[in-house]
Design an enzyme around this catalytic site. Structure first.
Site, PDB file in Angstrom:
ATOM      1  N   LYS A 227       0.849  -1.185   0.000  1.00 19.49           N
ATOM      2  CA  LYS A 227       0.000   0.000   0.000  1.00 19.49           C
ATOM      3  C   LYS A 227       0.884   1.234   0.000  1.00 19.49           C
ATOM      4  CE  LYS A 227      -3.929   1.812   2.483  1.00 19.49           C
ATOM      5  NZ  LYS A 227      -5.137   1.424   3.174  1.00 19.49           N
ATOM      6  N   ASP A 258      -3.422  -4.145  -5.102  1.00 15.86           N
ATOM      7  CA  ASP A 258      -4.743  -3.552  -4.931  1.00 15.86           C
ATOM      8  C   ASP A 258      -4.761  -2.307  -5.820  1.00 15.86           C
ATOM      9  OD1 ASP A 258      -6.711  -1.648  -3.849  1.00 15.86           O
ATOM     10  OD2 ASP A 258      -6.987  -3.083  -2.220  1.00 15.86           O
ATOM     11  N   HIS A 261      -4.015   1.087  -4.323  1.00  9.98           N
ATOM     12  CA  HIS A 261      -2.847   1.248  -3.460  1.00  9.98           C
ATOM     13  C   HIS A 261      -1.612   1.812  -4.140  1.00  9.98           C
ATOM     14  CE1 HIS A 261      -4.354  -1.654  -0.103  1.00  9.98           C
ATOM     15  NE2 HIS A 261      -5.238  -0.732  -0.451  1.00  9.98           N
ATOM     16  N   HIS A 285      -6.604  -7.107  -5.876  1.00  6.85           N
ATOM     17  CA  HIS A 285      -7.788  -6.560  -5.227  1.00  6.85           C
ATOM     18  C   HIS A 285      -8.290  -5.480  -6.165  1.00  6.85           C
ATOM     19  CE1 HIS A 285      -7.500  -7.531  -0.634  1.00  6.85           C
ATOM     20  NE2 HIS A 285      -7.816  -8.572  -1.380  1.00  6.85           N
ATOM     21  N   ASP A 293      -7.213   6.109  -1.687  1.00 10.42           N
ATOM     22  CA  ASP A 293      -7.631   4.708  -1.611  1.00 10.42           C
ATOM     23  C   ASP A 293      -9.016   4.606  -0.996  1.00 10.42           C
ATOM     24  OD1 ASP A 293      -7.524   1.902  -1.500  1.00 10.42           O
ATOM     25  OD2 ASP A 293      -6.638   1.942   0.502  1.00 10.42           O
ATOM     26  N   ASP A 295     -11.829   3.102  -1.951  1.00 11.33           N
ATOM     27  CA  ASP A 295     -12.611   1.868  -2.086  1.00 11.33           C
ATOM     28  C   ASP A 295     -14.040   2.101  -2.559  1.00 11.33           C
ATOM     29  OD1 ASP A 295     -10.733  -0.335  -1.151  1.00 11.33           O
ATOM     30  OD2 ASP A 295     -10.580   1.059   0.528  1.00 11.33           O
TER      31      ASP A 295
END
Ligand code: RNT
Ligand code: ZN
Length: 417
Positions: A227, A258, A261, A285, A293, A295
């Site tokens: 990350k 991810d 990230h 991810h 980040d 999401d």
């Protein structure tokens, strides 16, 4: 026009650019996608009552969050009823342990029996299982976990991850499918570190200790997730990309990328082919960062299409595709469904591109034609193929699932206390 008539027309139009629609549908259907369990309850889990911590945040106050295993099971089943594809997996976090008869154990003492209900649920729904240790939302994660300078704390988290590795092996045994066991830790610093190396050295040692326990590598694939920063940890992340990329290469485990990230101008899709030249597989991810980040729910946008193109062009069997988004500001079933369906859409879309022709033209350095063909493909009747794909897999078409989802909110969600 019926779906079948629209598909017949699409078949012809795609054939004109050398694409076999039926083959593409077949190829897309064979790609498993691992659905994260944590969109359904805002990443809270069942083993603690505290807030979500660790530099990640769920925002929004939409009602009807699942608060019990029964509710979460029901919501997962509802969501999956809208997702086409032949076979999928469910991605669990250790914090979703299900305790029975008043039992409770801390995370360093978790045991396969605490996940028996999940295994039964997976078997009932023909799902594979993936797993994540939960190194956040816990009093002992307040400062740091696997990189902690406090040896007792560090030991606690090493034991937690060892416990999880055993649970992952149990999942693989029970489902008969490889279980991806992913490790992500939030450890980092808000402000400029005096010593960047020592926490990383401790993280390295912790991972070595975890991976030293015997486990069946043909059943459990371990991945480590990097990350760039977390909220309140803007200056330094112990588990950076360089750290894990090197750790993974040196220790025969997988890197998990991810899509939220990295720095916003980095292209995660571009990283995949490089990773695959040095690794058997890559874990993902799939998320949608908005400025950070965050999401957000995964949309059918350029980023996702490019990611799916790279997956398809490099061979989808070399990826573990997992989803990672959580939005608490809208109906959670619809959030979950949109993200999952969009992943499916992107994979189907990528399978419907004349990929071999594109690379042939690139090799000829015929960039004039590459551009024109690429733009032409964008106007082909993708929607007709997508609807046919949904019908083929017994799930609602694009115009239908949302009404059913609204009905579920009315009939089931709104009755929750
Ligand atoms: C956090 C990581 C991690 C979590 C989930 C809940 O930034 O992306 O993967 O989102 O494990
Ligand atoms: Zn993630």
């Amino acid at each position: 026009m019926t779906t079948e008539e629209r598909l017949a027309d699409a078949r012809e139009r795609y054939a004109a650019v050398g694409v076999d629609v039926d083959k593409a549908m077949e190829a897309a259907a064979s790609i498993p996608v691992s659905m994260h369990c944590w969109q359904g309850d805002d990443v809270v889990g069942f083993d603690q009552k505290g807030p979500l911590t660790g530099g990640i945040q769920t925002t929004g106050n939409y009602p009807y969050r699942a608060t019990t295993p029964k509710e979460l099971f029901a919501d997962i089943e509802k969501t999956l009823s809208y997702v086409p594809g032949r076979h999928h997996k469910l991605n669990l976090h250790a914090s979703y342990a299900i305790f029975e008869d008043g039992e409770w154990v801390d995370r360093n003492k978790l045991d396969p029996r605490h996940f028996k209900k999940w295994v039964e649920f997976a078997q009932k729904n023909h799902l594979g299982l993936d797993f994540n240790s939960t190194n956040f939302s816990h009093p002992l994660a307040a400062d740091a976990t696997l990189s902690s300078e406090n040896e007792e704390v560090r030991k606690f988290w090493i034991d937690h991850n060892i416990a999880c590795l055993k649970i992952a092996e149990y999942f693989a045994n029970e489902t008969g499918e490889t279980c991806l066991f992913n490790i992500w830790i939030p450890d980092g610093l808000k402000d400029l570190p005096a010593d960047r190396k020592a926490p990383r050295a401790r993280l390295k040692d912790s991972l070595d200790q975890i991976l030293a326990i015997p486990y069946d590598k043909s059943k459990v694939a371990v991945s480590v997730e990097s990350k760039v920063f977390g909220i309140g940890m803007e200056s330094y992340t112990v588990g950076s990309h360089e750290f894990y990329m090197n750790y993974a290469a040196a220790n025969g485990v997988l890197c998990l990328l991810d899509t939220g990230h990295f720095h916003p101008t980095e292209n995660v899709a571009d990283k995949l082919s490089s990773m695959l030249l040095f690794n058997d597989k890559v874990a993902l991810h799939v998320s949608r960062p908005v400025r950070w980040d965050s999401d957000h729910v995964v949309l059918f946008n350029d980023d996702l299409r490019e990611l799916a193109e790279e997956i398809v062009r490099n061979g989808a069997d070399r990826f573990y595709i997992g989803m990672d988004y959580f939005d608490a500001s809208i109906n959670r079933i619809s959030a979950w469904t949109n993200g999952m369906r969009n992943m499916e859409k992107a994979l189907l879309y990528a399978e419907l591109e004349p990929n071999e022709e594109f690379s042939r033209l690139q090799n000829e350095r015929n960039f004039t034609k590459v551009m024109s063909l690429r733009e032409q493909v964008k106007t082909l009747p993708f929607g007709a193929v997508w609807d046919a794909y949904c019908e083929k897999h017994g799930v609602a078409t694009e115009d239908r699932w949302f009404a059913d989802c609204e009905k579920y909110e009315q009939d089931v969600l709104s009755k929750r206390g």
